[in-house]
Motif scaffolding. Sequence first.
Motif, PDB file in Angstrom:
ATOM      1  N   TYR A  64      16.038  -5.708 -24.806  1.00  0.00           N
ATOM      2  CA  TYR A  64      15.731  -5.518 -23.385  1.00  0.00           C
ATOM      3  C   TYR A  64      14.565  -6.426 -23.028  1.00  0.00           C
ATOM      4  CZ  TYR A  64      15.629  -2.836 -19.029  1.00  0.00           C
ATOM      5  OH  TYR A  64      15.718  -2.437 -17.722  1.00  0.00           O
ATOM      6  N   CYS A  76      11.079  -0.054 -17.259  1.00  0.00           N
ATOM      7  CA  CYS A  76      11.363  -1.427 -17.697  1.00  0.00           C
ATOM      8  C   CYS A  76      10.243  -1.950 -18.598  1.00  0.00           C
ATOM      9  CB  CYS A  76      11.593  -2.319 -16.489  1.00  0.00           C
ATOM     10  SG  CYS A  76      13.073  -1.830 -15.544  1.00  0.00           S
ATOM     11  N   HIS A  99      17.267  -0.169 -11.267  1.00  0.00           N
ATOM     12  CA  HIS A  99      16.848   0.353  -9.950  1.00  0.00           C
ATOM     13  C   HIS A  99      16.803  -0.823  -8.976  1.00  0.00           C
ATOM     14  CE1 HIS A  99      13.006  -1.595 -10.640  1.00  0.00           C
ATOM     15  NE2 HIS A  99      13.124  -1.172 -11.886  1.00  0.00           N
ATOM     16  N   CYS A 102      15.111  -4.413  -9.709  1.00  0.00           N
ATOM     17  CA  CYS A 102      14.957  -4.617 -11.160  1.00  0.00           C
ATOM     18  C   CYS A 102      15.296  -6.071 -11.515  1.00  0.00           C
ATOM     19  CB  CYS A 102      15.885  -3.664 -11.909  1.00  0.00           C
ATOM     20  SG  CYS A 102      15.846  -3.838 -13.701  1.00  0.00           S
ATOM     21  N   ARG A 103      14.437  -6.689 -12.353  1.00  0.00           N
ATOM     22  CA  ARG A 103      14.630  -8.095 -12.735  1.00  0.00           C
ATOM     23  C   ARG A 103      14.927  -8.258 -14.219  1.00  0.00           C
ATOM     24  NH1 ARG A 103       8.910  -9.967 -11.324  1.00  0.00           N
ATOM     25  NH2 ARG A 103       8.542  -7.786 -11.831  1.00  0.00           N
ATOM     26  N   CYS A 104      15.286  -7.179 -14.884  1.00  0.00           N
ATOM     27  CA  CYS A 104      15.451  -7.207 -16.344  1.00  0.00           C
ATOM     28  C   CYS A 104      16.773  -7.841 -16.776  1.00  0.00           C
ATOM     29  CB  CYS A 104      15.372  -5.789 -16.890  1.00  0.00           C
ATOM     30  SG  CYS A 104      13.794  -5.023 -16.515  1.00  0.00           S
TER      31      CYS A 104
HETATM   32 ZN   LIG Z   1      13.954  -3.572 -14.714  1.00  0.00          ZN
END
Ligand SMILES: [Zn+2]
Length: 136
Positions: A64, A76, A99, A102-104
């Motif tokens: 992740y 995150c 969410h 979110c930039r993951c």
């Molecule tokens: Zn995220």
Amino acid sequence: MTINYKIKQIEILLTKVKYENSFLTKEEKDELLERWISSTDSNRKRIHDFMDPDLSGFVIGVQYSAICDDRSCDFCQSHNGESLKIDDPLIKENTPPIHLGCRCIWSPITKIEFERGKINFTWSTIKKPNLDLITF
Ligand SMILES: [Zn+2]
């Protein structure tokens, strides 16, 4: 599961949510929707590619990867750098976006990385935020 939300559901959610006590402007809604679509598409494609049978035994897990700054949420940030084995069912339910905003992403873990001892497969139990949590 996050990965299964439909665009229409996100559009409806965006008309109802508030950020700092105000409803979103059109530009804010457009930005969050665009980010949702691109994150969903790219993460779905990445996971699909990592699970390609041709890569079996080469990509053995996923890590992740969050952008940790004052715009990232506790979930995150806590999971940043944590890893799951490629066949772990937790991957699907934790595939970004988690969410709104979110930039993951998931990154691949190769057998060589694992054998060099750089990877531990761990996953914290931190509670997932509500989908309507917004980070800009
Ligand atoms: Zn995220």
